[in-house]
Design a protein around this motif. Structure first.
Motif, mmCIF file in Angstrom:
data_model
loop_
_atom_site.group_PDB
_atom_site.id
_atom_site.type_symbol
_atom_site.label_atom_id
_atom_site.label_comp_id
_atom_site.label_asym_id
_atom_site.label_seq_id
_atom_site.Cartn_x
_atom_site.Cartn_y
_atom_site.Cartn_z
ATOM 1 N N GLN A 374 33.135 -19.451 -8.568
ATOM 2 C CA GLN A 374 31.660 -18.399 -9.205
ATOM 3 C C GLN A 374 30.310 -18.698 -9.014
ATOM 4 O OE1 GLN A 374 33.441 -15.807 -11.053
ATOM 5 N NE2 GLN A 374 35.384 -16.635 -10.447
ATOM 6 N N LEU A 375 30.315 -19.151 -8.200
ATOM 7 C CA LEU A 375 28.415 -20.324 -8.230
ATOM 8 C C LEU A 375 28.398 -20.798 -6.720
ATOM 9 C CD1 LEU A 375 28.330 -22.993 -10.759
ATOM 10 C CD2 LEU A 375 27.420 -20.787 -11.551
ATOM 11 N N THR A 376 29.294 -20.477 -5.435
ATOM 12 C CA THR A 376 28.828 -20.577 -4.387
ATOM 13 C C THR A 376 27.838 -19.800 -3.824
ATOM 14 O OG1 THR A 376 31.295 -20.178 -3.615
ATOM 15 C CG2 THR A 376 30.519 -22.464 -3.734
ATOM 16 N N GLY A 377 27.792 -18.190 -4.022
ATOM 17 C CA GLY A 377 27.468 -17.433 -3.785
ATOM 18 C C GLY A 377 25.924 -16.898 -3.920
ATOM 19 N N ARG A 378 25.102 -17.557 -5.282
ATOM 20 C CA ARG A 378 24.158 -18.357 -4.927
ATOM 21 C C ARG A 378 23.578 -19.485 -5.586
ATOM 22 N NH1 ARG A 378 23.088 -18.459 -10.821
ATOM 23 N NH2 ARG A 378 24.587 -18.376 -11.830
ATOM 24 N N CYS A 379 24.209 -20.538 -5.140
ATOM 25 C CA CYS A 379 23.766 -21.324 -5.921
ATOM 26 C C CYS A 379 24.875 -22.406 -4.944
ATOM 27 C CB CYS A 379 24.263 -22.120 -7.112
ATOM 28 S SG CYS A 379 23.511 -21.425 -8.327
ATOM 29 N N ARG A 380 23.758 -23.733 -4.760
ATOM 30 C CA ARG A 380 24.243 -25.498 -4.214
ATOM 31 C C ARG A 380 24.982 -26.103 -4.982
ATOM 32 N NH1 ARG A 380 20.796 -30.811 -1.325
ATOM 33 N NH2 ARG A 380 22.587 -30.935 -0.221
ATOM 34 N N VAL A 381 26.068 -26.001 -4.393
ATOM 35 C CA VAL A 381 27.100 -25.985 -5.668
ATOM 36 C C VAL A 381 28.298 -27.606 -5.168
ATOM 37 C CG1 VAL A 381 29.707 -25.667 -6.520
ATOM 38 C CG2 VAL A 381 27.709 -23.884 -6.272
ATOM 39 N N PHE A 382 28.231 -28.202 -5.977
ATOM 40 C CA PHE A 382 29.140 -30.098 -4.742
ATOM 41 C C PHE A 382 30.295 -30.317 -6.348
ATOM 42 C CE2 PHE A 382 24.198 -30.042 -4.535
ATOM 43 C CZ PHE A 382 24.516 -30.889 -3.338
ATOM 44 N N ARG A 383 31.218 -30.861 -5.574
ATOM 45 C CA ARG A 383 32.317 -31.434 -6.385
ATOM 46 C C ARG A 383 31.846 -32.427 -7.525
ATOM 47 N NH1 ARG A 383 37.266 -33.904 -4.505
ATOM 48 N NH2 ARG A 383 38.673 -33.764 -6.275
ATOM 49 N N PHE A 384 32.318 -31.180 -8.605
ATOM 50 C CA PHE A 384 32.366 -32.490 -9.972
ATOM 51 C C PHE A 384 33.630 -33.134 -9.997
ATOM 52 C CE2 PHE A 384 33.295 -33.081 -14.899
ATOM 53 C CZ PHE A 384 31.955 -34.153 -14.773
#
Length: 447
Positions: A374-384
């Protein structure tokens, strides 16, 4: 519009509806939709395929060899969304029904061929790929369907030409390409068959021994016999049950064609690994086998018709209809699109979407698996769970509070995070300027 193309269009609509609706209801995952979106998003901006969900700055070519993903970049650049990848996958899988249905019509007659093509489109291997995020293997399915169709028509050079691009889809496709080369060799076209087999071995070895280790942070191929084993998960089915599930939809008539042998090397490679998830019928692993099995089905029926025996002729006419009935009677994910209730987005999901808007665009976020795409298209996302750490702390954290997250959630205050908002089963944390204790030393958290 011809029957194969019309069928492909109908399947495309159904596949798209299923996968996009699943994403709208927040049932897609960071592993793997989020990972592939990060890689394609990087390609779309002319950067290396970095997938931070695999690790900060991780180049996805260090995981698998799939340069064909570059072809998705122009579509993503025009429509930057995970939905673009889901629709692209639906189009590729639906396109594979064209050569399967076309061959079946030519070999078995129009009515029987359409039934066989629809049975293929509804096959569990294809549906399981549709219902589980996006994977590069979607590019392999139409290529393989066209190549095996040409093999059945004894057009050897064209079959080889459609098979060789499979080597750019994923390193394990070398098994199937090598099998195609051996098949061509055994049919008497030895030079062409040897060249295809040699290309498969060379590219496969180059990918596994050189290219992937060069991009992998550990400088090794991460998927040997034991790597990735998920021993804590139950084995969904046995290897024997998977073979039975592959052949049963064709009423075992696929065994009447030597083309079915093309599936053997790929199956053996999967069964050799110690990861039980690769043995079963779930996920996308069997999608590439479906064109082989169903084209072998059509070829086997054609061989029965050629025998001239009355019983064989009757069986060849009835078998595709029975295969379609079996495909329609077996409970599969695609039937969800016929349920009006499945199209409603729960209020909890809407509340979760509103909550996630608190996180600004381009922010660094450690997100739980279900939240990540839900966030990878607009944020830099890491794995919690992998992040945050004392050495690397993204500004934001988004968790679902699942039991396996609890230990990491308990550590967040000591890493400098405090709760910003909580709703719909999601909690958002933000890094604050607090004094942390790390290995007995005081550290000032970055703002």
């Amino acid at each position: 519009m011809s029957s194969p193309r019309l069928l492909s269009c109908l399947l495309f609509a159904a596949y798209s509806a299923l996968s996009v609706n699943r994403h709208r209801q927040m049932r897609s995952t960071g592993y793997d939709l989020g990972i592939f979106e990060q890689a394609v998003r990087s390609y779309a901006h002319l950067r290396p395929p970095i997938a931070d969900l695999k690790g900060p700055g991780f180049n996805l070519l260090g995981d698998h060899f799939h340069p064909i993903l570059v072809l998705a970049a122009p579509f993503y650049r025009m429509f930057p969304s995970p939905v673009t990848l889901l629709v692209l996958q639906a189009a590729l899988l639906a396109l594979s029904a064209v050569p399967v249905t076309r061959l079946a019509i030519d070999f078995c007659g129009h009515r029987a061929g359409v039934c066989l093509g629809l049975a293929y489109g509804l096959s569990w291997g294809i549906q399981q790929a549709v219902v589980f995020d996006f994977h590069e293997i979607a590019f392999a399915v139409p290529l393989l369907a066209r190549s095996v169709e040409l093999l059945a028509r004894r057009r050897w050079s064209a079959a080889a030409g459609w098979a060789l691009p499979l080597l750019l889809v994923k390193e394990d496709q070398a098994f199937i390409v090598a099998a195609i080369g051996v098949y061509i060799f055994r049919q008497g076209h030895r030079r062409l068959g040897a060249l295809v087999t040699a290309a498969a071995v060379a590219v496969g070895a180059l990918a596994v021994l050189v290219i992937i280790p060069a991009f992998n942070p550990h400088h090794s191929y991460p998927y040997d016999k034991t790597a990735g084993s998920i021993s804590s998960l139950p084995v969904p089915v046995t290897k024997e049950e998977t073979i039975l599930a592959l052949l049963a939809p064709t009423l075992f008539f696929a065994l009447r064609s030597p083309l079915v042998l093309l599936a053997v090397p790929s199956l053996l490679a999967r069964f050799w690994t110690s990861n039980p998830m690769l043995w079963g019928s779930r996920f996308h692993y069997n999608a590439v086998l479906m064109p082989i099995i169903f084209i072998a089905f059509a070829d086997g029926l054609a061989r029965m018709r050629a025998s001239g025996r009355v019983a064989a002729l009757r069986g060849a006419r009835v078998a595709p209809i029975l295969a379609l009935i079996i495909a329609m009677c077996v409970p599969q994910p695609l039937w969800r699109v016929l349920d009006p209730a499945s199209w409603r987005v729960p209020e909890q999901v809407r509340a979760a979407e509103a909550l996630l808007r608190i996180i600004p665009d381009e922010a660094d976020v450690a997100a739980a698996n279900r939240i990540a795409p839900q966030l990878t298209g607009r944020c830099r996302v890491f794995r919690f769970l992998s992040e945050p750490t004392p050495q690397f702390r993204p500004e934001w954290v988004a968790t679902t509070g699942a039991p396996y997250e609890q230990s990491m959630i308990a550590d967040l205050p000591s890493l400098g995070y405090s709760v910003v908002a909580r709703a719909a089963g999601i909690t958002i944390y933000r890094r604050t300027r607090t004094v942390l204790r790390d290995s007995g030393r005081l550290r000032r958290g970055a703002g």
